[in-house]
Design a protein around this motif. Sequence first.
Motif, mmCIF file in Angstrom:
data_model
loop_
_atom_site.group_PDB
_atom_site.id
_atom_site.type_symbol
_atom_site.label_atom_id
_atom_site.label_comp_id
_atom_site.label_asym_id
_atom_site.label_seq_id
_atom_site.Cartn_x
_atom_site.Cartn_y
_atom_site.Cartn_z
ATOM 1 N N TYR A 207 -2.362 -1.747 4.924
ATOM 2 C CA TYR A 207 -2.118 -0.623 5.690
ATOM 3 C C TYR A 207 -3.800 -0.344 6.558
ATOM 4 O O TYR A 207 -3.837 0.326 7.522
ATOM 5 C CB TYR A 207 -2.314 0.483 4.741
ATOM 6 N N ILE B 168 -2.647 -2.391 0.323
ATOM 7 C CA ILE B 168 -3.606 -1.467 0.859
ATOM 8 C C ILE B 168 -4.178 -2.320 2.045
ATOM 9 O O ILE B 168 -4.489 -1.583 2.884
ATOM 10 C CB ILE B 168 -4.713 -1.308 -0.339
ATOM 11 N N THR C 4 4.377 5.987 3.989
ATOM 12 C CA THR C 4 3.522 5.435 3.002
ATOM 13 C C THR C 4 4.116 5.169 1.810
ATOM 14 O O THR C 4 3.500 5.138 0.748
ATOM 15 C CB THR C 4 2.514 6.602 2.992
ATOM 16 N N MET D 83 2.500 2.430 -0.453
ATOM 17 C CA MET D 83 1.334 3.035 -1.364
ATOM 18 C C MET D 83 1.594 3.739 -2.318
ATOM 19 O O MET D 83 1.039 3.709 -3.441
ATOM 20 C CB MET D 83 0.473 3.773 -0.222
#
Length: 312
Positions: A284, A281, A223, A226
């Motif tokens: 994902y 975002i 991640t 992010m």
Amino acid sequence: MLSIILPVYNEESNIENTYQAIKGVLLPKGIDFELVFVNDGSKDRSFEIVRKLADTVKDAKILGLSFSRNFGKEAAIFAGLSHATGEVCAVMDCDLQHPPETLLKMYDLWEQGFEIIEGVKRSRGKENIIYKGFARLFYKLISHSTGIEMYRSSDFKMLDRKVVDEYVKLTERNIFFRALSSWLGYKSAVVEFDVKERASGTTKWSIKSLVKYAIGSICSFTTAPMQLITLSGVIFFIFAAVLGVQSIIKWAVGRSLEGFTTVILLLLIIGSLIMISLGIIGYYLARIYEEIKGRPRSIVDEIVKSQNEMIE
């Protein structure tokens, strides 16, 4: 028995050469082996050649899987491991850039009790400057974000049956074999090899497909992108606080800031950052959407086995 998984995509000129090369290395050592060719939607005669091998070869077990379309190398590796029957499995390329003689070193380490034997690149062979720079950036990003050294890593690996069984239990659809084999743990060893020139044909990887593969691999395993959004937000907050204090001080002494251009540039920078953040975002979220749908990683259209066995 040693099962060797060979993803195939338009490799009609390499399949028989690969079989002969592997046979020439393993048979003299008395190692029983199975070749699992996974045809990833090839548009040439690749699977016809696999079918011919399955019908004619008597000194090795041949298993051929043919996808209904191109699902990608990761899906081909997973399907091959799922169908392999050996006590130990190896994954290698069908273009002989992974030297078959390295299999003997890996097999020896497996017999010594190692459960994951990683093939790492001593040299990367001949690569153009753009590809080499892109590969260095990609592996640096994923190594920093995962804590696993990836720059010299490859898909050339040997896994004990216990490891393979755990790997095929993973339910995620977007997988990254090169990193997940390290994530699984187990007793591991490393074998260095020099990347060879392709035996025949040209690489099937384009810049576009490499970029898509890199982005997908990073987002499926970490991640970090992010977290970069959060880091960028913190940096811009500090910048805004400093600029705000400066503006108040100048206003207090009667020297207000001027510059319409500065305001526009700040708006454009912040707007671009917001759009990039939303894009990350959104990517994902798309990955989550794909996982929730639960579609199969691949569809096997045909299976051929040696001794004229065929299942459709």
